[in-house]
Motif scaffolding. Structure first.
Motif, PDB file in Angstrom:
ATOM      1  N   MET A  52       0.863  -1.077  -0.067  1.00 12.51           N
ATOM      2  CA  MET A  52      -0.063   0.022   0.035  1.00 12.51           C
ATOM      3  C   MET A  52       0.829   1.239   0.224  1.00 12.51           C
ATOM      4  N   ALA A  58      -4.952  -0.861  -4.748  1.00  9.36           N
ATOM      5  CA  ALA A  58      -5.943  -0.009  -4.208  1.00  9.36           C
ATOM      6  C   ALA A  58      -6.368  -0.326  -2.543  1.00  9.36           C
ATOM      7  N   SER A  59      -6.393  -1.757  -2.154  1.00 16.69           N
ATOM      8  CA  SER A  59      -6.616  -2.200  -0.977  1.00 16.69           C
ATOM      9  C   SER A  59      -6.164  -3.746  -1.007  1.00 16.69           C
ATOM     10  N   ASN A  61      -6.927  -7.044   1.676  1.00 18.83           N
ATOM     11  CA  ASN A  61      -7.793  -7.905   2.383  1.00 18.83           C
ATOM     12  C   ASN A  61      -6.840  -8.784   3.180  1.00 18.83           C
ATOM     13  N   LYS A  87      -6.033  -6.000  -4.270  1.00 18.51           N
ATOM     14  CA  LYS A  87      -6.734  -5.473  -5.497  1.00 18.51           C
ATOM     15  C   LYS A  87      -6.013  -4.489  -5.926  1.00 18.51           C
ATOM     16  N   TYR A 123     -16.657   1.236  -8.023  1.00 17.58           N
ATOM     17  CA  TYR A 123     -15.509   0.774  -7.467  1.00 17.58           C
ATOM     18  C   TYR A 123     -14.324   0.638  -8.154  1.00 17.58           C
ATOM     19  N   MET A 127     -10.658   2.351  -7.761  1.00 18.91           N
ATOM     20  CA  MET A 127      -9.279   1.666  -7.786  1.00 18.91           C
ATOM     21  C   MET A 127      -8.342   2.379  -8.702  1.00 18.91           C
ATOM     22  N   ALA A 130      -6.887   5.282  -6.904  1.00 16.41           N
ATOM     23  CA  ALA A 130      -6.174   4.752  -5.863  1.00 16.41           C
ATOM     24  C   ALA A 130      -4.713   4.454  -6.236  1.00 16.41           C
TER      25      ALA A 130
END
Length: 134
Positions: A52, A58-59, A61, A87, A123, A127, A130
């Motif tokens: 990140m 972008a993310s 998990n 992602k 979404y 992305m 981001a």
């Protein structure tokens, strides 16, 4: 030739954005989900944060401990691991893979990518915003 190859990712991104604006649909394969295994939650958090901080995703998990079986050096191994879902843009997969390999504690970490075939346009737009263009 070198110039065209170096500007291709930026042109591709602009083309994808224009196509999305005009058609209102997602361009298949522009984004990917990367699966990365990790020995524990702290290693996963460290790797995820590093990804990140470099704006390669972008993310991320981090899924709770999973049970895994695999062949290693000719024998079946049974272990607990933590799985990350990263992602990112498909154009960033090689950078993510190289970076993860440089800092991962495993000699041969799992880094598998899957193309996103479709998704929520807002979404996907988030992305794109981001993750900077290449």
């Amino acid at each position: 030739m070198v110039l065209s190859v170096s500007i291709y990712p930026g042109l591709w991104s602009i083309g994808v954005q224009l196509c999305s604006v005009f058609t209102g649909s997602y361009v298949h394969g522009h984004h990917s989900v990367v699966l990365i295994n990790s020995p524990n939650a702290q290693a996963a958090k460290d790797i995820g944060r590093a990804i990140m901080e470099r704006r390669l995703a972008a993310s991320v998990n981090i899924l709770s401990r999973t049970s895994t079986m695999y062949y290693w050096k000719g024998e079946i191994q049974d272990a607990s691991e933590v799985l990350m879902l990263v992602k990112t843009k498909t154009s960033r997969i090689q950078q993510v893979t190289d970076y993860v390999r440089s800092l991962h504690p495993y000699a041969n970490p799992e880094v598998l990518s899957f193309l996103v075939e479709d998704g929520s346009p807002p979404y996907m737009k988030w992305m794109d915003e981001a993750i900077p263009d290449d």
